[in-house]
Design a protein around this motif. Structure first.
Motif, PDB file in Angstrom:
ATOM      1  N   ALA A   1      -7.428 -11.697  13.626  1.00 44.98           N
ATOM      2  CA  ALA A   1      -8.670 -11.612  12.858  1.00 44.98           C
ATOM      3  C   ALA A   1      -8.915 -10.192  12.370  1.00 44.98           C
ATOM      4  N   ALA A   2      -8.628  -9.202  13.223  1.00 46.48           N
ATOM      5  CA  ALA A   2      -8.805  -7.806  12.821  1.00 46.48           C
ATOM      6  C   ALA A   2      -7.793  -7.421  11.743  1.00 46.48           C
ATOM      7  N   LEU A   3      -6.589  -7.941  11.820  1.00 41.42           N
ATOM      8  CA  LEU A   3      -5.584  -7.642  10.800  1.00 41.42           C
ATOM      9  C   LEU A   3      -5.974  -8.206   9.441  1.00 41.42           C
ATOM     10  N   ARG A   4      -6.613  -9.369   9.439  1.00 44.48           N
ATOM     11  CA  ARG A   4      -7.072  -9.934   8.165  1.00 44.48           C
ATOM     12  C   ARG A   4      -8.139  -9.038   7.531  1.00 44.48           C
TER      13      ARG A   4
ATOM     14  N   ALA B   1      -7.738  -7.096   3.966  1.00 42.62           N
ATOM     15  CA  ALA B   1      -8.743  -7.206   2.910  1.00 42.62           C
ATOM     16  C   ALA B   1      -9.261  -5.832   2.508  1.00 42.62           C
ATOM     17  N   ARG B   2      -9.401  -4.939   3.476  1.00 44.10           N
ATOM     18  CA  ARG B   2      -9.849  -3.584   3.189  1.00 44.10           C
ATOM     19  C   ARG B   2      -8.838  -2.849   2.310  1.00 44.10           C
ATOM     20  N   ALA B   3      -7.552  -3.021   2.606  1.00 47.38           N
ATOM     21  CA  ALA B   3      -6.506  -2.353   1.828  1.00 47.38           C
ATOM     22  C   ALA B   3      -6.450  -2.900   0.404  1.00 47.38           C
ATOM     23  N   HIS B   4      -6.598  -4.210   0.256  1.00 51.52           N
ATOM     24  CA  HIS B   4      -6.578  -4.818  -1.081  1.00 51.52           C
ATOM     25  C   HIS B   4      -7.785  -4.374  -1.904  1.00 51.52           C
ATOM     26  N   ASP B   5      -8.946  -4.309  -1.250  1.00 47.11           N
ATOM     27  CA  ASP B   5     -10.147  -3.867  -1.965  1.00 47.11           C
ATOM     28  C   ASP B   5     -10.024  -2.423  -2.434  1.00 47.11           C
TER      29      ASP B   5
ATOM     30  N   VAL C   1      -9.471   0.097  13.643  1.00 44.97           N
ATOM     31  CA  VAL C   1     -10.489   0.979  14.202  1.00 44.97           C
ATOM     32  C   VAL C   1      -9.773   2.149  14.871  1.00 44.97           C
ATOM     33  N   GLY C   2     -10.059   3.364  14.414  1.00 41.00           N
ATOM     34  CA  GLY C   2      -9.424   4.536  15.010  1.00 41.00           C
ATOM     35  C   GLY C   2      -8.430   5.178  14.062  1.00 41.00           C
TER      36      GLY C   2
ATOM     37  N   PRO D   1     -15.650   0.945  11.688  1.00 37.61           N
ATOM     38  CA  PRO D   1     -15.946   0.632  10.285  1.00 37.61           C
ATOM     39  C   PRO D   1     -16.986  -0.474  10.170  1.00 37.61           C
ATOM     40  N   GLY D   2     -17.774  -0.411   9.126  1.00 39.83           N
ATOM     41  CA  GLY D   2     -18.842  -1.389   8.942  1.00 39.83           C
ATOM     42  C   GLY D   2     -18.363  -2.793   8.673  1.00 39.83           C
ATOM     43  N   ASP D   3     -17.096  -2.954   8.222  1.00 40.46           N
ATOM     44  CA  ASP D   3     -16.607  -4.298   7.918  1.00 40.46           C
ATOM     45  C   ASP D   3     -16.042  -5.009   9.140  1.00 40.46           C
TER      46      ASP D   3
END
Length: 252
Positions: free
Chosen positions: A37-40, A44-48, A130-131, A201-203
């Motif tokens: 779940a964290a990898l998804r 998504a963060r990298a794609h955005d 995270v980190g 991170p907030g996401d």
């Protein structure tokens, strides 16, 4: 001969092997879903951000990483089991229990507290994403410094227990004073040590964060619990073979 150091060490390695397998199973069934779940979220963060998420994924797929992590858990547990056996052989006479099984479980509880619980309370595990890489060394040093502080707390607690008993205090009072001492020093460590420098991170949902942390702690608890249980049963069997009696844990 049956109670030789070599036999104790073999029991520790065997108990560590079983404990590692149990911890690896918990990692697969409980921790891994949180990691995915964290990898998804990280993807998504990298794609955005217009980046390329997990460019190395084809070479090191998630299945390979999971299998490698499980194997690593077993290897670490075997090494921990050997260390556990060495410490038990050296400190067995200091453990306040009447049976080998009781002494072993006490040592496992102490090990879990100093090596896993106290560090996890101060620096709980974080999922992928995270980190930062620039704080790895700092976080590693502070984490292991908490482990060292936990070991010192345990050593001081045993010294305090001996002092109380020499003063003629009753067992319940001694236990209460020692427990209060450990609690106060633990709170002091949690307050005095620096905080984790990496913000979350907030996401990353709070629910996912805490489920991952609890799952990681459950993996460590499984490791120490199975290690103590397995080594304790093997210790009772070893002593029974030496004395020609039935193991205490197996006696009706």
């Amino acid at each position: 001969m049956e109670n030789s150091f070599g036999r104790i060490l073999r029991d520790g390695v065997l108990a560590g092997l079983v404990a590692g397998a149990a911890a690896a199973l918990v990692a697969l069934l409980v921790v891994e879903p949180r990691i995915r779940a964290a990898l998804r979220i990280e993807e998504a963060r990298a794609h955005d951000g217009g980046g390329h998420a997990h460019s190395h994924e084809e070479m090191f797929g998630r299945v390979t990483q999971v299998i490698g992590g499980m194997v690593a858990a077993v290897v670490v547990a075997v090494a921990l089991g050997a260390l556990f056996a060495v410490v038990f052989a050296r400190l067995r006479h200091l453990l306040p229990a009447r049976t080998e099984f009781g002494r072993t479980m006490q040592l496992a509880v102490v090990g879990f507290f100093a090596w896993s619980l106290l560090p996890a309370l101060k620096y709980p595990a974080n999922p992928p994403g995270v980190g930062g890489t620039d704080t790895v060394t700092y976080r590693t040093v502070t984490y292991f410094s908490v482990i060292l502080a936990g070991i010192v707390i345990v050593a001081l607690a045993y010294l305090l227990r001996g002092y109380c008993l020499r003063r003629g205090w009753s067992s319940p009072v001694t236990v209460a004073v020692t427990a209060l001492f450990v609690t106060l020093l633990s709170v002091l460590v949690l307050w005095a040590w620096p905080d984790n420098p990496d913000p979350v991170p907030g996401d990353v949902p709070a629910g996912l964060l805490w489920r991952f942390r609890l799952s990681s702690l459950a993996e460590l608890a499984t490791l120490w619990g199975v290690l103590g249980l397995g080594f304790g049963l093997l210790s009772e069997r070893r002593v029974a073979a030496t004395n020609g009696t039935r193991p205490v844990a197996a006696a009706s």
